[in-house]
Design a protein around this motif. Structure first.
Motif, PDB file in Angstrom:
ATOM      1  N   ASP A 137       3.021   6.510  -5.880  1.00 16.02           N
ATOM      2  CA  ASP A 137       2.914   6.837  -7.312  1.00 16.02           C
ATOM      3  C   ASP A 137       4.286   7.190  -7.899  1.00 16.02           C
ATOM      4  O   ASP A 137       4.495   8.287  -8.424  1.00 16.02           O
ATOM      5  CB  ASP A 137       1.932   7.992  -7.508  1.00 16.02           C
ATOM      6  CG  ASP A 137       1.565   8.199  -8.975  1.00 16.02           C
ATOM      7  OD1 ASP A 137       1.716   7.252  -9.757  1.00 16.02           O
ATOM      8  OD2 ASP A 137       1.157   9.321  -9.335  1.00 16.02           O
ATOM      9  N   SER A 146       0.829  -1.209   0.000  1.00 13.02           N
ATOM     10  CA  SER A 146       0.000   0.000   0.000  1.00 13.02           C
ATOM     11  C   SER A 146       0.859   1.253   0.000  1.00 13.02           C
ATOM     12  O   SER A 146       0.570   2.228  -0.710  1.00 13.02           O
ATOM     13  CB  SER A 146      -0.932   0.010   1.208  1.00 13.02           C
ATOM     14  OG  SER A 146      -1.872  -1.038   1.126  1.00 13.02           O
ATOM     15  N   SER A 184       2.212  -5.724  -5.535  1.00 11.55           N
ATOM     16  CA  SER A 184       1.012  -6.504  -5.257  1.00 11.55           C
ATOM     17  C   SER A 184       1.369  -7.703  -4.395  1.00 11.55           C
ATOM     18  O   SER A 184       2.498  -8.220  -4.448  1.00 11.55           O
ATOM     19  CB  SER A 184       0.350  -6.968  -6.566  1.00 11.55           C
ATOM     20  OG  SER A 184       1.261  -7.696  -7.363  1.00 11.55           O
ATOM     21  N   ASN A 190       2.312   1.720  -3.537  1.00 12.39           N
ATOM     22  CA  ASN A 190       1.292   2.104  -4.523  1.00 12.39           C
ATOM     23  C   ASN A 190       0.798   3.527  -4.304  1.00 12.39           C
ATOM     24  O   ASN A 190       0.527   4.255  -5.262  1.00 12.39           O
ATOM     25  CB  ASN A 190       0.127   1.121  -4.479  1.00 12.39           C
ATOM     26  CG  ASN A 190       0.531  -0.277  -4.930  1.00 12.39           C
ATOM     27  OD1 ASN A 190       1.487  -0.437  -5.688  1.00 12.39           O
ATOM     28  ND2 ASN A 190      -0.183  -1.281  -4.456  1.00 12.39           N
ATOM     29  N   ASN A 191       0.688   3.934  -3.053  1.00 12.32           N
ATOM     30  CA  ASN A 191       0.233   5.292  -2.750  1.00 12.32           C
ATOM     31  C   ASN A 191       1.268   6.350  -3.117  1.00 12.32           C
ATOM     32  O   ASN A 191       0.926   7.514  -3.328  1.00 12.32           O
ATOM     33  CB  ASN A 191      -0.122   5.420  -1.267  1.00 12.32           C
ATOM     34  CG  ASN A 191      -1.373   4.635  -0.898  1.00 12.32           C
ATOM     35  OD1 ASN A 191      -2.212   4.368  -1.741  1.00 12.32           O
ATOM     36  ND2 ASN A 191      -1.486   4.261   0.375  1.00 12.32           N
ATOM     37  N   THR A 223       4.696  -0.391  -8.993  1.00 15.35           N
ATOM     38  CA  THR A 223       3.581  -0.862  -8.183  1.00 15.35           C
ATOM     39  C   THR A 223       3.978  -2.160  -7.499  1.00 15.35           C
ATOM     40  O   THR A 223       4.906  -2.855  -7.931  1.00 15.35           O
ATOM     41  CB  THR A 223       2.327  -1.093  -9.030  1.00 15.35           C
ATOM     42  OG1 THR A 223       2.613  -2.052 -10.052  1.00 15.35           O
ATOM     43  CG2 THR A 223       1.866   0.211  -9.668  1.00 15.35           C
TER      44      THR A 223
END
Length: 471
Positions: free
Chosen positions: A166, A160, A172, A163-164, A170
């Motif tokens: 930017d 998280s 996962s 991903n936040n 990314t």
């Protein structure tokens, strides 16, 4: 609600026999009603003008937007087509018509991204702890460091945070039968590689094994390398960082689906299915609907009761003036047909338009490409705007902030606020007036009561004097 004056009259109004409460109410109403009627009458007219101006602007926007949408649609521009959509698909972009078609395309390779996956941890889940410390991701844009502590000490917490941020990478969390792992993925293109450095508080933690700097290890493995898409267009080789290409052909997006060296895909545009004659007929009908509404709103009657609500509004007169110039404004910088008037569209005395179908058909027969390019140029410019861009320009001029129409809107909105304030002020004035009258009549009531008491005393004395004289 009972006013202060009414309360005073209720307590003092029994002495004179006059209904002073009703008298005060009648006097206040007689003073209020003509003033209030004048204000509310002005409010009614002003609100009608505000509504009518908003309606006129909304109708103009709808007209201009609809024209742009119609001319930009496949019916008047054609539809992009690919002979093999499993290799490359096409999407029409707004702003113009694709040029340079048909084109021959070969997809040599697709753009790919760097993908790095950690080894699976058996029995772990997304919420399992990975250890505290820090993780730094380095991209072409620089370093970004993430601190892992008690607030995000888990696979999901770290993913998280990445991903936040930017940053073009990314993360996962993937859990399967073998356990849970983190998968890092960069953006496509050779210039978008990345590396990962860690500083773990515990050398045996999962976090300690997440570092990757170009060499695989027992805990981190790269499954994909970053590279550009490579295509050949009409014999010329090109490279792009993305598989969605917007600038190879103007106003056309090419979506690369798979690599197919040796296979040629033809990219083309189908012919428009709608005719310019259809467009101009619809244009004249829509324009006349707008003008007739404006004519009704600005109609001059024998007096204000039967005149249009926007009669005399300078902003609307300016709007009609600018719209009336459309037929004579050049849509193309050269050619036999440059204006709407050249192909049979004329302005009537009331501002509406007429379409001479015979003249239009003659123009379409003589130079169909010239008429089409005049109305809907492949690439609009200041000297050759086409019908849609011209309407947008007219609309923008009419609705500019310092223009007559917007100034009229601001003026009427200001008047609406002022009239509302006037009604509130009138309420306050009438409340003060009622209290003033109440005090006056209360004083009168007191004096009348005193006079009646004096009268009663004198009558008694006269009666006593009369009886004494008779005896």
């Amino acid at each position: 609600m009972t006013s202060v004056g009414s309360s005073i009259l209720t307590s003092l109004g029994a002495g004179s026999g006059i209904d002073t409460a009703s008298l005060v109410s009648s006097l206040v109403s007689a003073t209020r009603e003509p003033k209030q009627s004048a204000i509310t009458g002005r409010q009614t007219l002003n609100n009608a003008r505000i509504s009518a101006l908003a309606s006129a602007i909304g109708s103009l926007d709808t007209f201009a937007d609809a024209l742009s949408q119609v001319l930009g649609g496949a019916g008047y521009t054609g539809t992009p087509a690919s002979t093999d959509t499993s290799i490359a698909g096409l999407t029409l972009l707004s702003g113009g018509t694709p040029t340079g078609l048909p084109a021959q395309l070969t997809v040599q390779s697709l753009a790919t991204a760097r993908v790095v996956a950690s080894s699976a941890t058996s029995g772990a889940t997304g919420s399992s702890e990975i250890g505290t410390g820090s993780l730094t991701i380095t991209t072409a844009s620089g370093d970004t460091t993430f601190t892992i502590d008690s607030t995000n000490n888990s696979y999901s917490g770290l993913a998280s945070a990445i991903n936040n941020a930017d940053i073009g990478v990314t993360a996962s969390v993937v859990t399967d039968a073998s356990g849970t792992r983190l998968v890092f993925k960069g953006e496509t293109g050779a210039a978008n590689d990345f590396s990962i450095a860690v500083a773990a508080d515990d050398g045996g933690s999962v976090l300690a094994g997440l570092g990757w700097s170009g060499t695989d290890s027992t805990t981190m493995t790269s499954t994909s390398t970053p590279q550009n898409a490579k295509i050949t267009m009409d014999g010329v080789d090109y490279e792009y960082a993305s598989n969605s290409i917007d600038n190879a052909i103007p106003y056309l997006r090419i979506d690369l689906v798979k690599a197919a060296p040796g296979t040629t895909v033809t990219l083309s545009m189908s012919q428009p299915t709608a005719t310019m004659a259809d467009l101009l007929g619809e244009f004249v009908d829509a324009y006349n609907t707008l003008l007739k509404a404006l004519n009704t709103a600005t109609a001059t009657g024998t007096d204000s009761s039967n005149s249009g609500v926007l009669n005399g509004v300078a902003g609307v007169r300016d709007m009609k003036r600018q719209l009336s110039a459309i037929t004579s404004t050049p849509l193309a910088s050269s050619g036999t047909y440059r204006t709407l008037a050249d192909i049979g569209i004329t302005t009537n005395r009331d501002g509406t338009l007429s379409l001479d179908s015979t003249r239009l058909n003659d123009a379409l027969a003589a130079d169909p490409e010239g008429v089409t390019n005049m109305l809907n140029p492949k690439v609009p410019s200041a000297s050759s705007p086409g019908l849609s861009s011209l309407m947008d320009t007219v609309r923008d001029n009419i609705e500019k902030d310092d223009g007559p129409l917007k100034l009229a809107q601001k003026r009427y909105q200001g008047l609406a606020d002022d009239l509302t304030d006037q009604l509130a002020k009138l309420d306050d004035q009438m409340a003060d007036y009622e209290e003033q009258l109440t005090k006056i009549y209360s004083t009168m009531e007191t004096r009348l009561s005193a006079l009646k008491a004096t009268q009663s005393y004198l009558e008694q004395q006269v009666k006593v004097w009369t009886n004494s004289n008779n005896n």
